[in-house]
Design a protein around this motif. Structure first.
Motif, PDB file in Angstrom:
ATOM      1  N   PHE A  11       0.806  -1.201  -0.039  1.00 11.98           N
ATOM      2  CA  PHE A  11       0.064  -0.126  -0.089  1.00 11.98           C
ATOM      3  C   PHE A  11       0.858   1.231  -0.007  1.00 11.98           C
ATOM      4  N   GLN A  12       2.264   1.222   0.001  1.00 18.43           N
ATOM      5  CA  GLN A  12       2.885   2.299  -0.092  1.00 18.43           C
ATOM      6  C   GLN A  12       3.612   2.810  -1.449  1.00 18.43           C
ATOM      7  N   GLU A  13       4.081   1.802  -2.281  1.00 22.55           N
ATOM      8  CA  GLU A  13       4.743   2.063  -3.513  1.00 22.55           C
ATOM      9  C   GLU A  13       3.933   2.862  -4.371  1.00 22.55           C
ATOM     10  N   PRO A  14       4.136   3.870  -5.165  1.00 20.61           N
ATOM     11  CA  PRO A  14       3.330   4.464  -6.074  1.00 20.61           C
ATOM     12  C   PRO A  14       3.088   3.663  -7.332  1.00 20.61           C
ATOM     13  N   VAL A  15       2.047   3.884  -7.948  1.00 19.61           N
ATOM     14  CA  VAL A  15       1.722   3.002  -9.094  1.00 19.61           C
ATOM     15  C   VAL A  15       1.520   4.130 -10.329  1.00 19.61           C
ATOM     16  N   ASP A  16       2.174   3.905 -11.309  1.00 22.49           N
ATOM     17  CA  ASP A  16       2.249   5.056 -12.363  1.00 22.49           C
ATOM     18  C   ASP A  16       1.115   4.328 -13.476  1.00 22.49           C
ATOM     19  N   GLN A  17       0.748   5.174 -14.585  1.00 18.98           N
ATOM     20  CA  GLN A  17       0.056   4.722 -15.663  1.00 18.98           C
ATOM     21  C   GLN A  17       0.453   3.353 -16.298  1.00 18.98           C
ATOM     22  N   LYS A  18       1.641   3.307 -16.670  1.00 26.05           N
ATOM     23  CA  LYS A  18       2.307   2.344 -17.315  1.00 26.05           C
ATOM     24  C   LYS A  18       2.006   0.913 -16.413  1.00 26.05           C
ATOM     25  N   PHE A  19       2.415   0.986 -15.308  1.00 21.28           N
ATOM     26  CA  PHE A  19       2.608  -0.182 -14.366  1.00 21.28           C
ATOM     27  C   PHE A  19       1.100  -0.660 -14.093  1.00 21.28           C
ATOM     28  N   TYR A  20       0.358   0.402 -13.878  1.00 19.77           N
ATOM     29  CA  TYR A  20      -1.158   0.012 -13.459  1.00 19.77           C
ATOM     30  C   TYR A  20      -1.741  -0.796 -14.781  1.00 19.77           C
ATOM     31  N   PHE A  21      -1.724  -0.498 -15.737  1.00 22.23           N
ATOM     32  CA  PHE A  21      -2.348  -0.849 -17.125  1.00 22.23           C
ATOM     33  C   PHE A  21      -1.467  -2.284 -17.466  1.00 22.23           C
ATOM     34  N   THR A  22      -0.220  -2.475 -17.406  1.00 18.67           N
ATOM     35  CA  THR A  22       0.449  -3.555 -17.577  1.00 18.67           C
ATOM     36  C   THR A  22       0.381  -4.783 -16.783  1.00 18.67           C
ATOM     37  N   VAL A  23       0.516  -4.339 -15.330  1.00 17.65           N
ATOM     38  CA  VAL A  23       0.116  -5.249 -14.322  1.00 17.65           C
ATOM     39  C   VAL A  23      -1.121  -5.836 -14.352  1.00 17.65           C
ATOM     40  N   GLY A  24      -2.058  -4.733 -14.585  1.00 20.61           N
ATOM     41  CA  GLY A  24      -3.679  -5.100 -14.213  1.00 20.61           C
ATOM     42  C   GLY A  24      -4.144  -5.784 -15.434  1.00 20.61           C
ATOM     43  N   LEU A  25      -3.659  -5.491 -16.770  1.00 23.92           N
ATOM     44  CA  LEU A  25      -4.142  -6.402 -17.969  1.00 23.92           C
ATOM     45  C   LEU A  25      -3.403  -7.685 -17.753  1.00 23.92           C
ATOM     46  N   SER A  26      -2.153  -7.897 -17.563  1.00 22.15           N
ATOM     47  CA  SER A  26      -1.416  -9.121 -17.333  1.00 22.15           C
ATOM     48  C   SER A  26      -2.291 -10.222 -16.580  1.00 22.15           C
ATOM     49  N   LEU A  27      -2.628  -9.485 -15.490  1.00 23.52           N
ATOM     50  CA  LEU A  27      -3.235 -10.358 -14.105  1.00 23.52           C
ATOM     51  C   LEU A  27      -4.696 -10.703 -14.576  1.00 23.52           C
ATOM     52  N   MET A  28      -5.488 -10.033 -15.321  1.00 20.76           N
ATOM     53  CA  MET A  28      -6.732 -10.127 -15.966  1.00 20.76           C
ATOM     54  C   MET A  28      -6.612 -11.407 -16.776  1.00 20.76           C
ATOM     55  N   ALA A  94      -4.933   6.040  -7.711  1.00 20.07           N
ATOM     56  CA  ALA A  94      -5.598   7.187  -7.771  1.00 20.07           C
ATOM     57  C   ALA A  94      -4.657   8.218  -6.939  1.00 20.07           C
ATOM     58  N   ILE A  95      -4.147   7.918  -6.058  1.00 13.07           N
ATOM     59  CA  ILE A  95      -3.078   9.047  -5.206  1.00 13.07           C
ATOM     60  C   ILE A  95      -1.949   9.570  -6.197  1.00 13.07           C
ATOM     61  N   ASP A  96      -1.416   8.678  -6.906  1.00 10.42           N
ATOM     62  CA  ASP A  96      -0.518   8.891  -7.741  1.00 10.42           C
ATOM     63  C   ASP A  96      -0.929   9.914  -8.911  1.00 10.42           C
ATOM     64  N   ALA A  97      -2.152   9.890  -9.337  1.00 13.23           N
ATOM     65  CA  ALA A  97      -2.910  10.618 -10.468  1.00 13.23           C
ATOM     66  C   ALA A  97      -3.328  11.761  -9.677  1.00 13.23           C
ATOM     67  N   GLY A  98      -3.049  12.162  -8.673  1.00 16.16           N
ATOM     68  CA  GLY A  98      -3.688  13.359  -8.154  1.00 16.16           C
ATOM     69  C   GLY A  98      -5.165  13.352  -7.681  1.00 16.16           C
ATOM     70  N   VAL A 116     -13.902   2.924 -14.457  1.00 12.12           N
ATOM     71  CA  VAL A 116     -12.955   3.620 -13.388  1.00 12.12           C
ATOM     72  C   VAL A 116     -11.565   3.214 -13.499  1.00 12.12           C
ATOM     73  N   MET A 117     -11.248   1.795 -13.862  1.00 15.01           N
ATOM     74  CA  MET A 117      -9.932   1.470 -13.873  1.00 15.01           C
ATOM     75  C   MET A 117      -9.405   1.969 -15.363  1.00 15.01           C
ATOM     76  N   LEU A 118     -10.126   2.149 -16.342  1.00 16.61           N
ATOM     77  CA  LEU A 118      -9.744   2.705 -17.789  1.00 16.61           C
ATOM     78  C   LEU A 118      -9.231   4.082 -17.690  1.00 16.61           C
ATOM     79  N   TRP A 119     -10.301   4.790 -16.956  1.00 16.50           N
ATOM     80  CA  TRP A 119     -10.200   6.159 -16.472  1.00 16.50           C
ATOM     81  C   TRP A 119      -8.814   6.473 -15.773  1.00 16.50           C
ATOM     82  N   LEU A 120      -8.490   5.566 -14.807  1.00 17.36           N
ATOM     83  CA  LEU A 120      -7.299   5.639 -14.115  1.00 17.36           C
ATOM     84  C   LEU A 120      -6.047   5.548 -14.936  1.00 17.36           C
ATOM     85  N   CYS A 121      -6.239   4.779 -15.931  1.00 17.22           N
ATOM     86  CA  CYS A 121      -5.314   4.107 -16.936  1.00 17.22           C
ATOM     87  C   CYS A 121      -4.476   5.450 -17.566  1.00 17.22           C
TER      88      CYS A 121
END
Length: 456
Positions: A11-28, A94-98, A116-121
C-alpha cells in the motif's frame, strides 16, 4: 523482486499509468486463462470472456449450478489475492494521479469498475499534496466522540442499504451480505480516524462494535431474526475487516469527507440496481441414501406415508429451522396428493411418477416457511423465509439388495435466490441432507419394526 512484490501487493509504493495498465491487464488475462482451463476440466463448461468480465457469479446461474460444491471454495480462495491486488493498486494509482483515494471504491462497482480502471489508466501522475497524518494521543473523550460518529453513520448507511435492497429491489444478494458489512467497516473506521490516526486494533474494534449494533438493530426492528443474523456473521466479519483496513488507510490522507469521492458515491446505487437483476434461478439437488433391513414392498408402503416421527429433532431444528414431522397421502398412483408435514406447515406434493415399488416422484406446489425465526416478536418481516428457498420436486428410488435388504435414496431439487451461492449453498445442502436423514431414519425404523405400524 521485493520492490516488485511491494508494488503489486503493498500500500506504499506509487503506481504510475504504465505499471497499472501492464500489471492489471496481465493479471486479468492470466486469471481468465487459468479460470477457463480449470472450469472446463472440472465442470466441462466453457468460461467465456463475458462470464469473466461480469463479476457476479449468480448472473451465470445456469453454468454455476454445474460446479461441484468444493469448487466454490477453491474458486473464491483463488480469487482473493487478485481482489487484494486490485484494491491496493487502484488506491495507489488514484493517489499517484492526484485523485482522491476515495476513487478506490470504484473497484467494487459491478461492470462500472472497468470504466473507473480505464479512466485511471489514462490519468498522468500528479500526486496530491495531502501528506500523512500522524497518530495522535487524543483524549478518551475525543476518541469516544469520533468512534460514536463512525458507528452511528455506518449503521445508518447499513440499514438504508438493507431496506432498499430487501423491500424495494426484493433482493437478498451481495448488497445485503457483502456491501453492507463493507460499508460498516469503511465508514466507521474512516470517521474514527479522520481527525487523527488511531491504531488498527482500535479501528477494528469500532468497526466490529458497529457490526454488532447493526445486527442487534435488525433483530430489534423485526427486519431479521437471530438465526439468519447468526448464519450471516461468518461471511460479514472478514468483509468488515477489509472495509476497516481500507477506511483507515484512506483516512491517512488529508482529504475532506467527500472530496473526489462524490462521483463514486453517486454511482454506488448502481451496485443495488445491478444486484437486483433477477438471474435465472439455479436448481440444485441433494441425494441421501440408507440401507434398510426389510423387503422392498414394506419400505415402499412407508415411503408413500409414515407415522409421526417420535425422535427428538436435532439442536439446530429446535432453533426454528423447519423439520419433517409426518407424511400422509390422498389417493394412489399418478395424481395422488402427498402431504409431508413440517414443523412450520405442509409441503403439498402431487405425484408425477408411481412405479411401485421402485420409484416415487412428485412436484412441490406449496410449501411452508423455511424456518420460524427466533425473535422478540411473533412475526419477523423477512421475506426470505417464504420465497427465497423453494423446493421444486423430489423423488424416492428403491433398489432390492442381497439378504432381504433395500437401498432407499431420496432426492430433493430446490432453487435458492439468496446470494452469494458460494456461501449459502453449503449451508442449504447440509440442512437438506439433515432433513433427508430424519425422514429416511423414520422410514427405516417403521420398515424394520412392522409391529410399530400396527401399534399406531
Amino acid at each position: 523482486m521485493n520492490k516488485l512484490l511491494n508494488q503489486i501487493f503493498g500500500f506504499q509504493e506509487p503506481v504510475d499509468q504504465k505499471f497499472y495498465f501492464t500489471v492489471g491487464l496481465s493479471l486479468m488475462l492470466g486469471k481468465y486463462l487459468v479460470d477457463m482451463f480449470v472450469i472446463y476440466m472440472v465442470a466441462g463448461i466453457f468460461w467465456t470472456p463475458i462470464d469473466y468480465l461480469i463479476p457476479l457469479l449468480e448472473v451465470r446461474a445456469d453454468k454455476i449450478s454445474e460446479f461441484p460444491l468444493w469448487f466454490y471454495f477453491t474458486f473464491i480462495i483463488w480469487t482473493l489475492p487478485f481482489i487484494w491486488v486490485g484494491v491496493s493498486m487502484t488506491y495507489r494509482r488514484a493517489i499517484d494521479a492526484g485523485k482522491s483515494p476515495w476513487y478506490v471504491l470504484g473497484f467494487f462497482l459491478p461492470v462500472l469498475n472497468y470504466l473507473v480502471m480505464l479512466w485511471l489508466c489514462i490519468q498522468p501522475s500528479k500526486p496530491i499534496q495531502t501528506g500523512k497524518t500522524d497518530q495522535k494521543n487524543t483524549s478518551s473523550e475525543d476518541r469516544f466522540k469520533h468512534a460514536l460518529i463512525g458507528v452511528i453513520a455506518s449503521i445508518i448507511a447499513g440499514i438504508a442499504v438493507i431496506l432498499i435492497a430487501v423491500f424495494i429491489f426484493d433482493s437478498y444478494g451481495l448488497s445485503v451480505f457483502v456491501l453492507v458489512p463493507f460499508l460498516i467497516g469503511l465508514i466507521a473506521t474512516y470517521l474514527f480516524n479522520a481527525k487523527g490516526i488511531r491504531s488498527l486494533k482500535e479501528s477494528n474494534w469500532v468497526a466490529f462494535i458497529a457490526l454488532g449494533i447493526l445486527s442487534g438493530s435488525v433483530i430489534l426492528f423485526s427486519l431479521e431474526g437471530l438465526i439468519c443474523v447468526a448464519m450471516a456473521l461468518p461471511l460479514a466479519i472478514p468483509i468488515v475487516f477489509l472495509g476497516a483496513v481500507l477506511g483507515r488507510k484512506i483516512a491517512t490522507n488529508r482529504v475532506s469527507y467527500l472530496q473526489g469521492g462524490l462521483p463514486i458515491l453517486i454511482l454506488f446505487p448502481a451496485f443495488l440496481a445491478f444486484d437486483s437483476i433477477s438471474p435465472q434461478s439455479s436448481t440444485f439437488s441433494v441425494t441421501t441414501s440408507v440401507e434398510i433391513s426389510a423387503d422392498i414392498n414394506k419400505v415402499w408402503d412407508n415411503v408413500i406415508e409414515f407415522n409421526e416421527i417420535e425422535q427428538d429433532p436435532e439442536w439446530f431444528f429446535k432453533l426454528g429451522i423447519a423439520y419433517p414431522v409426518r407424511a400422509t397421502i390422498e389417493g394412489q398412483g399418478v395424481g395422488a396428493i402427498r402431504y409431508c408435514e413440517f414443523s412450520t406447515g405442509p409441503f403439498v406434493e402431487p405425484i408425477t411418477v408411481w412405479n411401485e415399488p421402485v420409484h416415487l416422484a412428485f412436484d412441490v406446489i406449496e410449501q411452508p416457511a423455511s424456518l420460524q425465526e427466533l425473535s422478540f416478536y411473533d412475526n419477523v418481516n423477512a421475506p426470505h423465509i417464504h420465497d427465497f428457498f423453494r423446493s421444486t420436486n423430489g423423488e424416492f428410488r428403491l433398489t432390492s439388495v442381497d439378504n432381504n435388504k433395500t437401498l432407499l435414496e431420496g432426492t430433493t431439487w430446490y432453487k435458492m435466490e439468496i446470494y452469494p451461492h458460494f456461501y449459502w449453498r453449503p449451508i442449504s445442502e447440509w440442512l437438506v441432507g439433515k432433513i433427508h436423514e430424519r425422514v429416511l431414519k423414520q422410514i427405516a425404523f417403521q420398515s424394520e419394526n412392522p409391529w410399530h405400524n400396527n401399534a399406531n
